[in-house]
Design a protein around this motif. Structure first.
Motif, PDB file in Angstrom:
ATOM      1  N   LEU A   1      -7.703   6.634  -2.486  1.00 60.96           N
ATOM      2  CA  LEU A   1      -7.020   7.749  -3.135  1.00 60.96           C
ATOM      3  C   LEU A   1      -6.318   7.209  -4.366  1.00 60.96           C
ATOM      4  N   VAL A   2      -6.452   7.925  -5.485  1.00 60.46           N
ATOM      5  CA  VAL A   2      -5.858   7.477  -6.744  1.00 60.46           C
ATOM      6  C   VAL A   2      -4.867   8.514  -7.237  1.00 60.46           C
ATOM      7  N   ILE A   3      -3.674   8.053  -7.620  1.00 58.03           N
ATOM      8  CA  ILE A   3      -2.682   8.915  -8.261  1.00 58.03           C
ATOM      9  C   ILE A   3      -2.449   8.393  -9.675  1.00 58.03           C
ATOM     10  N   ARG A   4      -2.582   9.291 -10.646  1.00 61.44           N
ATOM     11  CA  ARG A   4      -2.431   8.928 -12.052  1.00 61.44           C
ATOM     12  C   ARG A   4      -1.267   9.724 -12.640  1.00 61.44           C
ATOM     13  N   LEU A   5      -0.289   9.011 -13.233  1.00 61.31           N
ATOM     14  CA  LEU A   5       0.912   9.640 -13.775  1.00 61.31           C
ATOM     15  C   LEU A   5       0.912   9.545 -15.291  1.00 61.31           C
ATOM     16  N   ASN A   6       1.287  10.645 -15.961  1.00 61.75           N
ATOM     17  CA  ASN A   6       1.254  10.701 -17.423  1.00 61.75           C
ATOM     18  C   ASN A   6       2.281  11.724 -17.931  1.00 61.75           C
ATOM     19  N   PRO A   7       3.253  11.291 -18.741  1.00 58.39           N
ATOM     20  CA  PRO A   7       3.516   9.931 -19.224  1.00 58.39           C
ATOM     21  C   PRO A   7       4.362   9.157 -18.209  1.00 58.39           C
ATOM     22  N   ALA A   8       4.005   7.915 -18.000  1.00 56.84           N
ATOM     23  CA  ALA A   8       4.751   7.047 -17.095  1.00 56.84           C
ATOM     24  C   ALA A   8       4.331   5.609 -17.324  1.00 56.84           C
ATOM     25  N   GLN A   9       5.181   4.685 -16.909  1.00 55.52           N
ATOM     26  CA  GLN A   9       4.857   3.276 -17.023  1.00 55.52           C
ATOM     27  C   GLN A   9       5.536   2.515 -15.898  1.00 55.52           C
ATOM     28  N   GLY A  10       4.965   1.346 -15.578  1.00 54.64           N
ATOM     29  CA  GLY A  10       5.512   0.499 -14.530  1.00 54.64           C
ATOM     30  C   GLY A  10       6.145  -0.749 -15.080  1.00 54.64           C
ATOM     31  N   HIS A  11       6.769  -0.647 -16.236  1.00 56.44           N
ATOM     32  CA  HIS A  11       7.432  -1.784 -16.863  1.00 56.44           C
ATOM     33  C   HIS A  11       8.536  -1.277 -17.788  1.00 56.44           C
ATOM     34  N   THR A  12       9.455  -2.166 -18.134  1.00 57.51           N
ATOM     35  CA  THR A  12      10.501  -1.815 -19.080  1.00 57.51           C
ATOM     36  C   THR A  12       9.945  -1.843 -20.496  1.00 57.51           C
ATOM     37  N   ASP A  13      10.739  -1.369 -21.455  1.00 62.00           N
ATOM     38  CA  ASP A  13      10.291  -1.388 -22.850  1.00 62.00           C
ATOM     39  C   ASP A  13      10.085  -2.806 -23.364  1.00 62.00           C
ATOM     40  N   SER A  14      10.736  -3.782 -22.726  1.00 62.99           N
ATOM     41  CA  SER A  14      10.560  -5.183 -23.137  1.00 62.99           C
ATOM     42  C   SER A  14       9.353  -5.825 -22.462  1.00 62.99           C
ATOM     43  N   GLY A  15       8.673  -5.070 -21.559  1.00 63.99           N
ATOM     44  CA  GLY A  15       7.459  -5.568 -20.930  1.00 63.99           C
ATOM     45  C   GLY A  15       7.642  -6.139 -19.530  1.00 63.99           C
ATOM     46  N   THR A  16       8.860  -6.143 -19.007  1.00 65.93           N
ATOM     47  CA  THR A  16       9.090  -6.680 -17.664  1.00 65.93           C
ATOM     48  C   THR A  16       8.580  -5.701 -16.607  1.00 65.93           C
ATOM     49  N   PRO A  17       7.697  -6.152 -15.716  1.00 66.62           N
ATOM     50  CA  PRO A  17       7.161  -5.240 -14.696  1.00 66.62           C
ATOM     51  C   PRO A  17       8.258  -4.718 -13.765  1.00 66.62           C
ATOM     52  N   THR A  18       8.159  -3.456 -13.409  1.00 67.95           N
ATOM     53  CA  THR A  18       9.093  -2.842 -12.461  1.00 67.95           C
ATOM     54  C   THR A  18       8.409  -2.514 -11.132  1.00 67.95           C
ATOM     55  N   VAL A  19       7.113  -2.697 -11.077  1.00 68.90           N
ATOM     56  CA  VAL A  19       6.355  -2.481  -9.844  1.00 68.90           C
ATOM     57  C   VAL A  19       5.520  -3.731  -9.584  1.00 68.90           C
ATOM     58  N   PRO A  20       5.193  -4.019  -8.317  1.00 67.10           N
ATOM     59  CA  PRO A  20       4.458  -5.257  -8.013  1.00 67.10           C
ATOM     60  C   PRO A  20       3.018  -5.221  -8.510  1.00 67.10           C
ATOM     61  N   GLY A  21       2.518  -6.368  -8.916  1.00 73.20           N
ATOM     62  CA  GLY A  21       1.129  -6.478  -9.344  1.00 73.20           C
ATOM     63  C   GLY A  21       0.251  -6.990  -8.219  1.00 73.20           C
ATOM     64  N   GLY A  22      -1.051  -6.767  -8.336  1.00 75.11           N
ATOM     65  CA  GLY A  22      -1.976  -7.225  -7.323  1.00 75.11           C
ATOM     66  C   GLY A  22      -2.017  -6.312  -6.115  1.00 75.11           C
ATOM     67  N   VAL A  23      -2.859  -6.673  -5.148  1.00 73.25           N
ATOM     68  CA  VAL A  23      -3.021  -5.868  -3.937  1.00 73.25           C
ATOM     69  C   VAL A  23      -1.819  -6.065  -3.020  1.00 73.25           C
ATOM     70  N   GLN A  24      -1.225  -4.963  -2.592  1.00 70.83           N
ATOM     71  CA  GLN A  24      -0.111  -4.991  -1.655  1.00 70.83           C
ATOM     72  C   GLN A  24      -0.627  -4.508  -0.297  1.00 70.83           C
ATOM     73  N   ALA A  25      -0.926  -5.457   0.587  1.00 67.07           N
ATOM     74  CA  ALA A  25      -1.501  -5.125   1.889  1.00 67.07           C
ATOM     75  C   ALA A  25      -0.428  -4.586   2.829  1.00 67.07           C
ATOM     76  N   LEU A  26      -0.808  -3.596   3.618  1.00 69.50           N
ATOM     77  CA  LEU A  26       0.087  -2.959   4.577  1.00 69.50           C
ATOM     78  C   LEU A  26      -0.604  -2.886   5.938  1.00 69.50           C
ATOM     79  N   SER A  27       0.161  -2.576   6.965  1.00 72.59           N
ATOM     80  CA  SER A  27      -0.412  -2.515   8.313  1.00 72.59           C
ATOM     81  C   SER A  27      -0.112  -1.181   8.988  1.00 72.59           C
ATOM     82  N   PHE A  28      -0.010  -0.122   8.210  1.00 71.91           N
ATOM     83  CA  PHE A  28       0.242   1.199   8.773  1.00 71.91           C
ATOM     84  C   PHE A  28      -1.055   1.785   9.337  1.00 71.91           C
ATOM     85  N   PRO A  29      -0.962   2.802  10.180  1.00 75.44           N
ATOM     86  CA  PRO A  29      -2.182   3.380  10.758  1.00 75.44           C
ATOM     87  C   PRO A  29      -3.170   3.900   9.717  1.00 75.44           C
ATOM     88  N   GLN A  30      -2.687   4.550   8.642  1.00 73.72           N
ATOM     89  CA  GLN A  30      -3.586   5.113   7.636  1.00 73.72           C
ATOM     90  C   GLN A  30      -3.529   4.356   6.313  1.00 73.72           C
TER      91      GLN A  30
END
Length: 208
Positions: free
Chosen positions: A138-167
């Motif tokens: 499932l893909v969610i696309r947000l516009n306008p939005a960003q996952g970093h500050t204006d200086s370029g520092t990421p505010t959300v984790p990069g790479g695959v974030q594995a979870l162990s929930f039922p779904q």
């Protein structure tokens, strides 16, 4: 001349006198409490203070609906700059109603967004296929939005974030440039979803 009483009459009168005295003493003992005693009022059986009173039951859990499988598009008119920033991604499972939840914390107004199932996850810009745990995506696309500050520092984790929930088995940021932020979710098979808004948040529920 003095009146004489037979022995039988004397015994009868003595018995009556003794009974009268006993009755008087018994009445006095039931109407006069002992010195220093405290009077108690008997509580009804339903009083909360009574050990036999039933415990108050917890409010029942209400599981709401609103699930869907088709695409969703929601538009919001957002003046930029500044571009709304996704400051955190949080996840949790709700077994009482059988769904997993992903929450996006938003700094600024809520952006427009679209949600849809895809057969494979493609990274925005490069077109590279991304591999996530799960068998449905499932893909969610947000516009306008960003996952970093204006200086370029990421505010959300990069790479695959594995979870162990039922779904919900994983998520990954699949694109973050030119004011468009894309997040892909790896799911454990076919699923229904619902999306909603709260003050400063956007949530995505996955039924299982």
């Amino acid at each position: 001349m003095d009146q004489q009483h037979s022995p039988l009459s004397t015994r009868i009168w003595m018995t009556v006198a003794v009974c009268a005295a006993a009755i008087t003493a018994a009445c006095s003992s039931t109407t006069t409490p002992p010195s220093g005693s405290t009077s108690h009022t008997t509580q009804p059986a339903t009083s909360p203070a009574s050990p036999s009173a039933p415990a108050t039951s917890a409010s029942p859990v209400v599981c709401t609906g609103g699930w869907k499988t088709g695409p969703t598009t929601v538009s919001h008119q957002v003046a930029v700059p500044p571009v709304p920033v996704i400051t955190a991604i949080r996840t949790a499972s709700h077994p009482e109603c059988r769904y997993d939840r992903l929450v996006l914390d938003i700094s600024g107004p809520t952006p427009g967004y679209s949600v849809r199932f895809v057969t494979q996850v493609v990274q925005d810009g490069s077109g590279k296929t991304l591999t996530l745990p799960g068998t449905r995506y499932l893909v969610i696309r947000l516009n306008p939005a960003q996952g970093h500050t204006d200086s370029g520092t990421p505010t959300v984790p990069g790479g695959v974030q594995a979870l162990s929930f039922p779904q919900l088995k994983a998520y990954e940021v699949a694109g973050d440039f030119e004011g468009v932020l894309t997040i892909a979710l790896g799911l454990n098979g076919p699923a229904r979803y619902r999306v909603g808004e709260l003050p400063g948040k956007l949530y995505l529920d996955l039924a299982w």
